[in-house]
Design a protein around this motif. Structure first.
Motif, mmCIF file in Angstrom:
data_model
loop_
_atom_site.group_PDB
_atom_site.id
_atom_site.type_symbol
_atom_site.label_atom_id
_atom_site.label_comp_id
_atom_site.label_asym_id
_atom_site.label_seq_id
_atom_site.Cartn_x
_atom_site.Cartn_y
_atom_site.Cartn_z
ATOM 1 N N GLN A 69 10.136 -1.798 41.940
ATOM 2 C CA GLN A 69 9.626 -1.797 40.579
ATOM 3 C C GLN A 69 9.399 -0.374 40.096
ATOM 4 O OE1 GLN A 69 6.108 -4.347 40.892
ATOM 5 N NE2 GLN A 69 7.316 -6.001 40.018
ATOM 6 N N LYS A 70 9.486 -0.218 38.771
ATOM 7 C CA LYS A 70 9.243 1.085 38.149
ATOM 8 C C LYS A 70 8.161 0.925 37.096
ATOM 9 C CE LYS A 70 11.494 4.971 35.906
ATOM 10 N NZ LYS A 70 11.283 5.177 34.506
ATOM 11 N N TRP A 71 7.254 1.883 37.086
ATOM 12 C CA TRP A 71 6.209 1.909 36.065
ATOM 13 C C TRP A 71 6.780 2.503 34.787
ATOM 14 C CZ3 TRP A 71 1.136 0.285 36.106
ATOM 15 C CH2 TRP A 71 0.669 -0.209 37.322
ATOM 16 N N SER B 138 6.854 4.890 31.746
ATOM 17 C CA SER B 138 6.317 6.248 31.791
ATOM 18 C C SER B 138 6.513 6.957 30.462
ATOM 19 C CB SER B 138 6.985 7.049 32.909
ATOM 20 O OG SER B 138 8.380 7.140 32.678
ATOM 21 N N ARG C 221 3.003 7.916 34.764
ATOM 22 C CA ARG C 221 2.824 6.466 34.671
ATOM 23 C C ARG C 221 1.936 6.100 33.491
ATOM 24 N NH1 ARG C 221 1.574 3.653 40.507
ATOM 25 N NH2 ARG C 221 3.516 4.220 41.523
ATOM 26 N N GLN D 166 -0.577 3.687 32.794
ATOM 27 C CA GLN D 166 -1.404 2.791 33.604
ATOM 28 C C GLN D 166 -1.767 1.502 32.876
ATOM 29 O OE1 GLN D 166 -1.852 3.148 36.754
ATOM 30 N NE2 GLN D 166 -1.252 5.273 37.023
ATOM 31 N N ARG E 178 0.283 -0.317 31.311
ATOM 32 C CA ARG E 178 1.490 -1.147 31.276
ATOM 33 C C ARG E 178 1.688 -1.818 32.627
ATOM 34 N NH1 ARG E 178 4.722 0.920 27.062
ATOM 35 N NH2 ARG E 178 3.251 1.480 25.420
ATOM 36 N N VAL E 179 2.667 -2.702 32.684
ATOM 37 C CA VAL E 179 2.985 -3.440 33.909
ATOM 38 C C VAL E 179 4.330 -2.934 34.426
ATOM 39 C CG1 VAL E 179 3.447 -5.735 34.852
ATOM 40 C CG2 VAL E 179 1.748 -5.457 33.044
ATOM 41 N N PRO E 180 4.448 -2.676 35.736
ATOM 42 C CA PRO E 180 5.739 -2.228 36.267
ATOM 43 C C PRO E 180 6.800 -3.322 36.101
ATOM 44 C CG PRO E 180 4.156 -2.556 38.045
ATOM 45 C CD PRO E 180 3.431 -2.790 36.772
ATOM 46 N N LEU F 117 7.116 7.162 40.128
ATOM 47 C CA LEU F 117 7.059 6.076 39.156
ATOM 48 C C LEU F 117 7.450 4.730 39.767
ATOM 49 C CD1 LEU F 117 8.769 7.928 36.174
ATOM 50 C CD2 LEU F 117 6.313 7.533 36.518
ATOM 51 N N TYR F 118 7.857 4.721 41.033
ATOM 52 C CA TYR F 118 8.367 3.514 41.678
ATOM 53 C C TYR F 118 7.412 2.995 42.756
ATOM 54 C CZ TYR F 118 12.771 4.657 39.441
ATOM 55 O OH TYR F 118 13.739 4.933 38.511
ATOM 56 N N GLU F 119 7.545 1.699 43.040
ATOM 57 C CA GLU F 119 6.841 1.083 44.167
ATOM 58 C C GLU F 119 7.668 -0.106 44.626
ATOM 59 O OE1 GLU F 119 3.114 0.200 42.280
ATOM 60 O OE2 GLU F 119 3.769 -1.779 41.618
#
Length: 91
Positions: free
Chosen positions: A20-22, A24, A29, A31, A33-35, A60-62
């Motif tokens: 997932q990416k946030w 930006s 990021r 914060q 918003r939703v990834p 920006l990723y997780e």
């Protein structure tokens, strides 16, 4: 050498995962918003996709996946993903 051996902790790199990416602004990021999903597949595939991203934007990723204690949490931070990538390459 007194530390627990990394090889004692198995990681299932075939486990389902989502990269997932946030959203930006200015490479920061948002914060509030939703990834959103970038890719879906195995933990291995998501780690590979993450590592192909430009280093300056990796924060920006997780990766979200099922936890595999003690090495894998349900949400993997960029730093955690890089460590798992090193572990995967080592194994």
């Amino acid at each position: 050498m007194g530390d627990a051996s990394v090889s004692d902790s198995k990681v299932d790199f075939a486990a389902p995962a989502v990269l997932q990416k946030w959203p930006s602004l200015g490479n920061q990021r948002l914060q509030d918003r939703v990834p959103y999903q970038v890719s879906e597949g195995t933990l291995d595939a998501c780690i590979s996709a993450f590592m192909q991203k430009p280093a300056p934007s990796r924060h920006l990723y997780e990766i979200r996946t099922a936890p595999q204690p003690p090495l894998v949490t349900d949400i993997l931070s960029p730093e955690h993903i890089i460590e798992l990538s090193r572990l995967r390459d080592f194994l």
